[in-house]
Design a protein around this motif. Structure first.
Motif, short mmCIF file in Angstrom:
data_model
loop_
_atom_site.label_atom_id
_atom_site.label_comp_id
_atom_site.label_asym_id
_atom_site.label_seq_id
_atom_site.Cartn_x
_atom_site.Cartn_y
_atom_site.Cartn_z
N ILE A 142 0.79 -1.20 0.03
CA ILE A 142 0.17 -0.27 0.12
C ILE A 142 0.79 1.26 -0.17
O ILE A 142 0.52 2.29 -0.62
CB ILE A 142 -0.96 -0.12 1.23
CG1 ILE A 142 -2.13 1.08 0.99
CG2 ILE A 142 -0.27 0.11 2.68
CD1 ILE A 142 -2.97 0.80 -0.02
N GLU A 143 2.13 1.22 0.62
CA GLU A 143 3.00 2.42 0.74
C GLU A 143 3.45 2.54 -0.80
O GLU A 143 3.51 3.74 -1.29
CB GLU A 143 3.80 2.26 1.67
CG GLU A 143 4.88 3.43 1.62
CD GLU A 143 5.87 3.66 2.72
OE1 GLU A 143 6.76 4.50 2.83
OE2 GLU A 143 5.84 2.72 3.73
N ILE A 144 3.93 1.24 -1.30
CA ILE A 144 4.56 1.52 -2.61
C ILE A 144 3.78 2.09 -3.54
O ILE A 144 3.88 2.92 -4.48
CB ILE A 144 4.88 0.08 -2.95
CG1 ILE A 144 6.15 -0.56 -2.09
CG2 ILE A 144 5.52 0.04 -4.58
CD1 ILE A 144 6.20 -1.98 -2.39
N LEU A 145 2.36 1.52 -3.53
CA LEU A 145 1.20 2.08 -4.34
C LEU A 145 1.17 3.75 -4.27
O LEU A 145 1.21 4.25 -5.14
CB LEU A 145 -0.20 1.55 -4.02
CG LEU A 145 -1.22 2.10 -4.85
CD1 LEU A 145 -1.17 1.78 -6.32
CD2 LEU A 145 -2.71 1.68 -4.27
N GLY A 146 1.35 4.19 -2.78
CA GLY A 146 1.09 5.47 -2.88
C GLY A 146 2.27 6.16 -3.28
O GLY A 146 2.09 7.53 -3.87
N HIS A 147 3.36 5.90 -3.44
CA HIS A 147 4.64 6.55 -4.08
C HIS A 147 4.41 6.37 -5.37
O HIS A 147 4.92 7.33 -6.03
CB HIS A 147 6.01 5.90 -3.47
CG HIS A 147 6.26 6.22 -1.95
ND1 HIS A 147 6.74 7.42 -1.67
CD2 HIS A 147 6.27 5.45 -0.83
CE1 HIS A 147 7.03 7.72 -0.41
NE2 HIS A 147 6.55 6.50 0.11
N ARG A 148 4.21 5.19 -5.89
CA ARG A 148 4.22 5.22 -7.14
C ARG A 148 2.94 6.47 -7.78
O ARG A 148 3.64 6.67 -8.93
CB ARG A 148 3.59 3.66 -7.59
CG ARG A 148 3.64 3.39 -9.24
CD ARG A 148 3.29 2.11 -9.46
NE ARG A 148 3.28 1.69 -10.96
CZ ARG A 148 3.09 0.61 -11.38
NH1 ARG A 148 2.74 -0.46 -10.61
NH2 ARG A 148 3.28 0.47 -12.71
N ILE A 149 1.98 6.28 -7.30
CA ILE A 149 1.10 7.21 -7.98
C ILE A 149 1.69 8.75 -7.82
O ILE A 149 1.65 9.27 -8.71
CB ILE A 149 -0.35 7.20 -6.92
CG1 ILE A 149 -0.91 5.68 -7.43
CG2 ILE A 149 -1.25 8.36 -7.37
CD1 ILE A 149 -2.31 5.80 -6.32
N VAL A 150 1.99 9.18 -6.71
CA VAL A 150 2.55 10.45 -6.47
C VAL A 150 3.84 10.97 -7.49
O VAL A 150 3.77 11.76 -7.92
CB VAL A 150 2.97 10.64 -4.73
CG1 VAL A 150 3.63 11.98 -4.80
CG2 VAL A 150 1.80 10.55 -3.97
N LEU B 276 -3.09 9.00 2.12
CA LEU B 276 -2.74 7.61 2.74
C LEU B 276 -1.47 7.49 3.11
O LEU B 276 -1.01 6.72 4.28
CB LEU B 276 -2.82 6.43 1.54
CG LEU B 276 -2.28 5.26 1.72
CD1 LEU B 276 -2.84 4.39 2.63
CD2 LEU B 276 -2.23 4.32 0.35
N LEU B 277 -0.27 8.08 2.73
CA LEU B 277 1.09 8.21 3.10
C LEU B 277 1.23 8.87 4.44
O LEU B 277 1.76 8.62 5.31
CB LEU B 277 2.00 8.87 2.30
CG LEU B 277 2.19 8.10 0.89
CD1 LEU B 277 3.07 8.89 -0.11
CD2 LEU B 277 2.89 6.54 0.99
N GLU C 188 2.23 7.39 8.08
CA GLU C 188 3.26 8.25 8.94
C GLU C 188 2.77 8.50 10.15
O GLU C 188 3.45 8.44 11.15
CB GLU C 188 3.49 9.44 8.19
CG GLU C 188 4.51 10.39 9.06
CD GLU C 188 5.91 10.03 9.42
OE1 GLU C 188 6.47 10.32 10.43
OE2 GLU C 188 6.30 9.20 8.54
N SER C 189 1.40 8.67 10.26
CA SER C 189 0.85 9.23 11.76
C SER C 189 0.57 7.71 12.64
O SER C 189 0.97 7.63 13.83
CB SER C 189 -0.34 9.52 11.51
OG SER C 189 -1.43 8.57 11.07
N LYS C 190 0.80 6.44 11.92
CA LYS C 190 0.87 5.08 12.62
C LYS C 190 2.41 4.72 12.89
O LYS C 190 2.56 3.53 13.27
CB LYS C 190 0.04 4.30 11.87
CG LYS C 190 -1.36 4.74 11.85
CD LYS C 190 -1.90 4.50 13.09
CE LYS C 190 -3.58 4.90 13.09
NZ LYS C 190 -4.30 4.89 14.25
N SER C 191 3.53 5.72 12.40
CA SER C 191 4.69 5.07 12.34
C SER C 191 4.96 4.14 11.74
O SER C 191 5.99 3.30 12.26
CB SER C 191 5.11 5.20 13.94
OG SER C 191 4.85 6.35 14.64
#
Length: 312
Positions: free
Chosen positions: A44-52, A201-202, A206-209
Protein backbone atom coordinates in the motif's frame (compact mmCIF):
# COMPACT_ATOMS: atom_id res chain seq x y z
CA UNK A 1 -1.75 -3.37 -56.99
CA UNK A 2 -1.18 -5.08 -53.65
CA UNK A 3 -2.62 -2.96 -50.81
CA UNK A 4 -0.29 -4.61 -48.26
CA UNK A 5 3.07 -3.63 -49.80
CA UNK A 6 5.04 -1.32 -47.50
CA UNK A 7 7.41 1.36 -48.73
CA UNK A 8 10.93 1.54 -47.35
CA UNK A 9 9.81 4.46 -45.16
CA UNK A 10 6.93 2.37 -43.82
CA UNK A 11 9.27 -0.53 -43.11
CA UNK A 12 11.70 1.75 -41.25
CA UNK A 13 8.84 3.19 -39.19
CA UNK A 14 7.50 -0.27 -38.36
CA UNK A 15 10.98 -1.49 -37.43
CA UNK A 16 11.48 1.44 -35.06
CA UNK A 17 8.01 0.91 -33.60
CA UNK A 18 8.74 -2.80 -33.11
CA UNK A 19 11.91 -1.95 -31.18
CA UNK A 20 9.92 0.45 -28.99
CA UNK A 21 7.26 -2.22 -28.43
CA UNK A 22 9.79 -4.89 -27.49
CA UNK A 23 11.45 -2.46 -25.08
CA UNK A 24 8.11 -1.54 -23.49
CA UNK A 25 6.93 -5.12 -23.00
CA UNK A 26 10.38 -6.21 -21.81
CA UNK A 27 10.36 -3.53 -19.12
CA UNK A 28 6.84 -4.54 -18.07
CA UNK A 29 8.01 -8.14 -18.00
CA UNK A 30 10.94 -7.24 -15.75
CA UNK A 31 8.80 -5.19 -13.33
CA UNK A 32 8.86 -7.98 -10.72
CA UNK A 33 12.61 -7.51 -10.28
CA UNK A 34 12.06 -3.86 -9.40
CA UNK A 35 9.19 -4.38 -6.96
CA UNK A 36 11.03 -7.31 -5.35
CA UNK A 37 13.71 -4.84 -4.26
CA UNK A 38 11.00 -3.14 -2.20
CA UNK A 39 9.52 -6.19 -0.49
CA UNK A 40 10.43 -4.69 2.89
CA UNK A 41 7.93 -1.89 2.16
CA UNK A 42 4.18 -2.56 2.38
CA UNK A 43 2.37 -2.80 -1.00
CA UNK A 44 0.00 0.00 0.00
CA UNK A 45 2.92 2.38 0.67
CA UNK A 46 4.58 1.41 -2.61
CA UNK A 47 1.30 2.17 -4.39
CA UNK A 48 1.10 5.59 -2.76
CA UNK A 49 4.62 6.49 -3.86
CA UNK A 50 4.07 5.12 -7.35
CA UNK A 51 1.02 7.33 -7.81
CA UNK A 52 2.57 10.50 -6.38
CA UNK A 53 5.93 10.28 -8.15
CA UNK A 54 4.29 9.24 -11.44
CA UNK A 55 2.06 12.31 -11.23
CA UNK A 56 5.04 14.60 -10.58
CA UNK A 57 7.03 13.15 -13.49
CA UNK A 58 4.08 13.28 -15.89
CA UNK A 59 3.38 16.88 -14.93
CA UNK A 60 6.97 17.77 -15.83
CA UNK A 61 6.73 15.87 -19.13
CA UNK A 62 3.48 17.57 -20.07
CA UNK A 63 5.01 20.98 -19.47
CA UNK A 64 8.11 20.11 -21.49
CA UNK A 65 6.00 18.78 -24.37
CA UNK A 66 3.67 21.81 -24.10
CA UNK A 67 0.51 19.79 -23.57
CA UNK A 68 -2.41 21.47 -21.85
CA UNK A 69 -2.58 20.46 -18.19
CA UNK A 70 -6.39 20.16 -18.23
CA UNK A 71 -7.40 18.35 -21.44
CA UNK A 72 -10.06 20.22 -23.44
CA UNK A 73 -12.11 17.01 -23.59
CA UNK A 74 -13.18 17.65 -19.97
CA UNK A 75 -14.86 20.91 -20.99
CA UNK A 76 -16.36 19.44 -24.16
CA UNK A 77 -17.71 16.32 -22.47
CA UNK A 78 -18.02 16.26 -18.64
CA UNK A 79 -18.57 12.49 -18.82
CA UNK A 80 -14.85 12.16 -19.62
CA UNK A 81 -13.93 13.15 -16.05
CA UNK A 82 -16.27 10.54 -14.55
CA UNK A 83 -14.89 7.84 -16.82
CA UNK A 84 -11.34 8.94 -15.95
CA UNK A 85 -12.12 8.63 -12.25
CA UNK A 86 -13.42 5.08 -12.70
CA UNK A 87 -10.37 4.25 -14.81
CA UNK A 88 -8.08 5.62 -12.09
CA UNK A 89 -9.71 3.39 -9.46
CA UNK A 90 -9.25 0.33 -11.68
CA UNK A 91 -5.64 1.32 -12.37
CA UNK A 92 -4.91 1.68 -8.65
CA UNK A 93 -6.48 -1.72 -8.00
CA UNK A 94 -4.41 -3.29 -10.75
CA UNK A 95 -1.17 -1.73 -9.49
CA UNK A 96 -1.84 -2.71 -5.88
CA UNK A 97 -2.71 -6.30 -6.80
CA UNK A 98 0.41 -6.68 -8.94
CA UNK A 99 2.71 -5.18 -6.31
CA UNK A 100 1.18 -7.45 -3.66
CA UNK A 101 1.60 -10.47 -5.93
CA UNK A 102 5.28 -9.74 -6.58
CA UNK A 103 6.27 -8.91 -3.00
CA UNK A 104 4.30 -11.89 -1.63
CA UNK A 105 5.71 -14.51 -3.98
CA UNK A 106 2.87 -14.85 -6.53
CA UNK A 107 4.64 -13.70 -9.69
CA UNK A 108 3.60 -16.83 -11.63
CA UNK A 109 -0.07 -16.27 -10.81
CA UNK A 110 0.26 -12.59 -11.75
CA UNK A 111 1.64 -13.59 -15.15
CA UNK A 112 -1.44 -15.78 -15.64
CA UNK A 113 -3.63 -12.69 -15.38
CA UNK A 114 -1.91 -11.01 -18.31
CA UNK A 115 -1.95 -14.21 -20.36
CA UNK A 116 -5.74 -14.33 -19.97
CA UNK A 117 -6.33 -10.61 -20.52
CA UNK A 118 -6.60 -10.57 -24.37
CA UNK A 119 -9.28 -13.26 -24.23
CA UNK A 120 -11.17 -11.34 -21.54
CA UNK A 121 -10.98 -8.25 -23.78
CA UNK A 122 -12.85 -10.20 -26.47
CA UNK A 123 -15.68 -10.82 -24.00
CA UNK A 124 -15.76 -7.12 -23.04
CA UNK A 125 -15.85 -6.14 -26.71
CA UNK A 126 -18.80 -8.45 -27.25
CA UNK A 127 -20.70 -7.15 -24.21
CA UNK A 128 -20.04 -3.41 -24.53
CA UNK A 129 -18.83 -2.69 -28.08
CA UNK A 130 -21.22 -5.09 -29.85
CA UNK A 131 -18.35 -7.01 -31.42
CA UNK A 132 -19.01 -10.56 -32.58
CA UNK A 133 -16.32 -13.09 -31.65
CA UNK A 134 -15.48 -15.60 -34.37
CA UNK A 135 -15.89 -19.32 -33.73
CA UNK A 136 -12.14 -19.77 -33.20
CA UNK A 137 -12.16 -17.01 -30.60
CA UNK A 138 -15.05 -18.67 -28.78
CA UNK A 139 -13.04 -21.90 -28.68
CA UNK A 140 -10.02 -20.04 -27.25
CA UNK A 141 -12.22 -18.45 -24.58
CA UNK A 142 -13.68 -21.85 -23.66
CA UNK A 143 -10.17 -23.33 -23.28
CA UNK A 144 -9.10 -20.44 -21.05
CA UNK A 145 -12.17 -20.86 -18.85
CA UNK A 146 -11.44 -24.58 -18.63
CA UNK A 147 -7.89 -23.78 -17.51
CA UNK A 148 -9.11 -21.40 -14.79
CA UNK A 149 -11.68 -23.93 -13.56
CA UNK A 150 -9.04 -26.67 -13.51
CA UNK A 151 -6.70 -24.50 -11.44
CA UNK A 152 -9.55 -23.71 -9.06
CA UNK A 153 -10.85 -27.21 -8.48
CA UNK A 154 -7.82 -29.44 -9.05
CA UNK A 155 -5.12 -27.20 -7.64
CA UNK A 156 -7.50 -26.28 -4.84
CA UNK A 157 -6.99 -22.54 -4.96
CA UNK A 158 -9.06 -19.89 -6.73
CA UNK A 159 -6.62 -17.77 -8.83
CA UNK A 160 -7.96 -14.49 -7.47
CA UNK A 161 -4.76 -12.54 -8.14
CA UNK A 162 -4.75 -13.52 -11.82
CA UNK A 163 -8.45 -12.83 -12.28
CA UNK A 164 -8.27 -9.49 -10.42
CA UNK A 165 -5.44 -8.38 -12.69
CA UNK A 166 -7.38 -9.61 -15.73
CA UNK A 167 -10.58 -7.81 -14.71
CA UNK A 168 -9.03 -4.49 -13.65
CA UNK A 169 -6.71 -4.21 -16.64
CA UNK A 170 -9.34 -5.42 -19.12
CA UNK A 171 -12.04 -2.98 -17.96
CA UNK A 172 -9.43 -0.21 -17.67
CA UNK A 173 -8.48 -0.81 -21.31
CA UNK A 174 -12.14 -0.72 -22.32
CA UNK A 175 -12.65 2.63 -20.58
CA UNK A 176 -9.50 4.10 -22.10
CA UNK A 177 -10.74 3.00 -25.52
CA UNK A 178 -13.80 5.21 -25.06
CA UNK A 179 -11.79 8.32 -24.09
CA UNK A 180 -10.10 10.64 -26.58
CA UNK A 181 -6.97 11.05 -24.44
CA UNK A 182 -3.51 9.87 -25.44
CA UNK A 183 -1.53 7.62 -23.13
CA UNK A 184 0.46 10.43 -21.52
CA UNK A 185 -2.53 12.69 -20.88
CA UNK A 186 -4.67 9.79 -19.73
CA UNK A 187 -2.18 8.54 -17.16
CA UNK A 188 -1.55 12.11 -15.96
CA UNK A 189 -5.25 12.64 -15.33
CA UNK A 190 -5.60 9.27 -13.61
CA UNK A 191 -2.60 9.76 -11.31
CA UNK A 192 -3.78 13.32 -10.68
CA UNK A 193 -7.16 12.06 -9.48
CA UNK A 194 -5.40 9.53 -7.25
CA UNK A 195 -2.68 11.85 -5.93
CA UNK A 196 -4.62 13.48 -3.09
CA UNK A 197 -5.86 10.11 -1.71
CA UNK A 198 -2.31 8.77 -2.12
CA UNK A 199 -0.79 11.67 -0.16
CA UNK A 200 -3.43 11.29 2.57
CA UNK A 201 -2.68 7.57 2.69
CA UNK A 202 1.05 8.22 3.14
CA UNK A 203 0.33 10.79 5.87
CA UNK A 204 -1.90 8.26 7.64
CA UNK A 205 0.88 5.66 7.52
CA UNK A 206 3.27 8.28 8.91
CA UNK A 207 0.87 9.06 11.76
CA UNK A 208 0.89 5.35 12.67
CA UNK A 209 4.72 5.30 12.51
CA UNK A 210 4.68 2.56 9.87
CA UNK A 211 5.80 4.66 6.90
CA UNK A 212 9.14 3.40 5.58
CA UNK A 213 9.87 6.60 3.66
CA UNK A 214 12.11 8.71 5.89
CA UNK A 215 13.29 5.70 7.90
CA UNK A 216 14.55 3.18 5.35
CA UNK A 217 17.90 3.04 3.58
CA UNK A 218 18.96 5.47 0.86
CA UNK A 219 18.53 2.80 -1.80
CA UNK A 220 14.93 2.21 -0.70
CA UNK A 221 14.21 5.93 -0.90
CA UNK A 222 15.64 6.10 -4.41
CA UNK A 223 13.62 3.09 -5.51
CA UNK A 224 10.40 4.62 -4.22
CA UNK A 225 11.08 8.00 -5.85
CA UNK A 226 12.05 6.49 -9.21
CA UNK A 227 8.82 4.46 -9.26
CA UNK A 228 7.44 7.30 -11.36
CA UNK A 229 10.16 6.86 -13.98
CA UNK A 230 9.67 3.10 -13.95
CA UNK A 231 5.95 3.57 -14.51
CA UNK A 232 6.14 6.21 -17.24
CA UNK A 233 9.04 4.87 -19.34
CA UNK A 234 7.42 1.71 -20.74
CA UNK A 235 4.18 3.62 -21.26
CA UNK A 236 5.94 6.23 -23.43
CA UNK A 237 7.75 3.49 -25.34
CA UNK A 238 4.43 1.72 -25.89
CA UNK A 239 2.82 4.94 -27.15
CA UNK A 240 5.69 5.39 -29.61
CA UNK A 241 5.25 1.81 -30.76
CA UNK A 242 1.46 2.03 -31.14
CA UNK A 243 1.81 5.02 -33.46
CA UNK A 244 4.15 3.14 -35.79
CA UNK A 245 3.21 -0.53 -35.63
CA UNK A 246 0.02 -2.27 -36.83
CA UNK A 247 -2.10 -3.60 -33.97
CA UNK A 248 -1.56 -7.14 -35.26
CA UNK A 249 2.17 -6.76 -34.51
CA UNK A 250 1.45 -5.43 -31.02
CA UNK A 251 -0.89 -8.37 -30.45
CA UNK A 252 2.05 -10.75 -30.73
CA UNK A 253 4.39 -8.58 -28.66
CA UNK A 254 1.97 -8.32 -25.71
CA UNK A 255 2.75 -11.88 -24.61
CA UNK A 256 6.39 -10.98 -24.04
CA UNK A 257 5.63 -9.34 -20.67
CA UNK A 258 3.74 -12.21 -18.97
CA UNK A 259 6.21 -14.72 -20.45
CA UNK A 260 9.13 -12.88 -18.82
CA UNK A 261 7.20 -12.59 -15.57
CA UNK A 262 6.44 -16.30 -15.62
CA UNK A 263 10.09 -17.21 -16.27
CA UNK A 264 11.26 -14.89 -13.49
CA UNK A 265 8.82 -16.46 -11.05
CA UNK A 266 9.93 -20.00 -11.89
CA UNK A 267 13.66 -19.71 -12.48
CA UNK A 268 14.80 -16.63 -10.54
CA UNK A 269 12.46 -16.64 -7.53
CA UNK A 270 11.78 -20.41 -7.50
CA UNK A 271 8.04 -20.19 -6.96
CA UNK A 272 6.30 -23.60 -6.73
CA UNK A 273 4.89 -24.94 -9.99
CA UNK A 274 3.15 -28.27 -9.52
CA UNK A 275 1.85 -30.69 -12.13
CA UNK A 276 -1.68 -29.40 -11.51
CA UNK A 277 -0.61 -25.82 -12.19
CA UNK A 278 1.25 -26.93 -15.31
CA UNK A 279 -1.92 -28.58 -16.63
CA UNK A 280 -4.04 -25.51 -15.92
CA UNK A 281 -1.49 -23.15 -17.47
CA UNK A 282 -1.15 -25.45 -20.49
CA UNK A 283 -4.87 -25.17 -21.20
CA UNK A 284 -4.57 -21.38 -21.12
CA UNK A 285 -1.43 -21.39 -23.29
CA UNK A 286 -3.30 -23.61 -25.76
CA UNK A 287 -6.13 -21.06 -25.72
CA UNK A 288 -3.65 -18.30 -26.56
CA UNK A 289 -2.18 -20.39 -29.39
CA UNK A 290 -5.67 -20.98 -30.82
CA UNK A 291 -6.41 -17.26 -30.49
CA UNK A 292 -3.21 -16.26 -32.31
CA UNK A 293 -3.58 -18.85 -35.08
CA UNK A 294 -7.23 -17.90 -35.61
CA UNK A 295 -6.25 -14.24 -35.82
CA UNK A 296 -3.48 -14.99 -38.33
CA UNK A 297 -5.89 -17.04 -40.44
CA UNK A 298 -8.50 -14.26 -40.35
CA UNK A 299 -5.93 -11.65 -41.42
CA UNK A 300 -4.78 -13.91 -44.26
CA UNK A 301 -8.35 -14.23 -45.51
CA UNK A 302 -8.81 -10.45 -45.40
CA UNK A 303 -5.52 -9.97 -47.25
CA UNK A 304 -6.52 -12.39 -49.98
CA UNK A 305 -9.90 -10.68 -50.30
CA UNK A 306 -8.25 -7.25 -50.55
CA UNK A 307 -5.77 -8.53 -53.14
CA UNK A 308 -8.63 -9.97 -55.21
CA UNK A 309 -10.51 -6.66 -55.06
CA UNK A 310 -7.41 -4.76 -56.18
CA UNK A 311 -7.25 -6.78 -59.40
CA UNK A 312 -10.95 -6.56 -60.23
Amino acid sequence: MNAFIYTSHDQERIMKGTVYGIAAYTLWGLFPMYWKLLDQVSPIEILGHRIVWSFVLLLILLRLLKYTIIPPQFKQNPKTLRVSFLASVLLAGNWLTFIFAVTSGYIVEASLGYFINPLFSIILGMLFLHERPRSGQWFAIALAIAGVLYLTFMYGSFPWIALTLTFTFGVYGLLRKTMALNSLQGLFVETGLLSLPAVLLLLFLESKSILQFGQASLSTHLLLITAGVVTATPLLLFAGSARRVPLTHLGFLQYLAPTLQFLLGIFLYHEPFSQERLTGFSLIWLAILVYMLEGARSRQRRKQSADANCYE
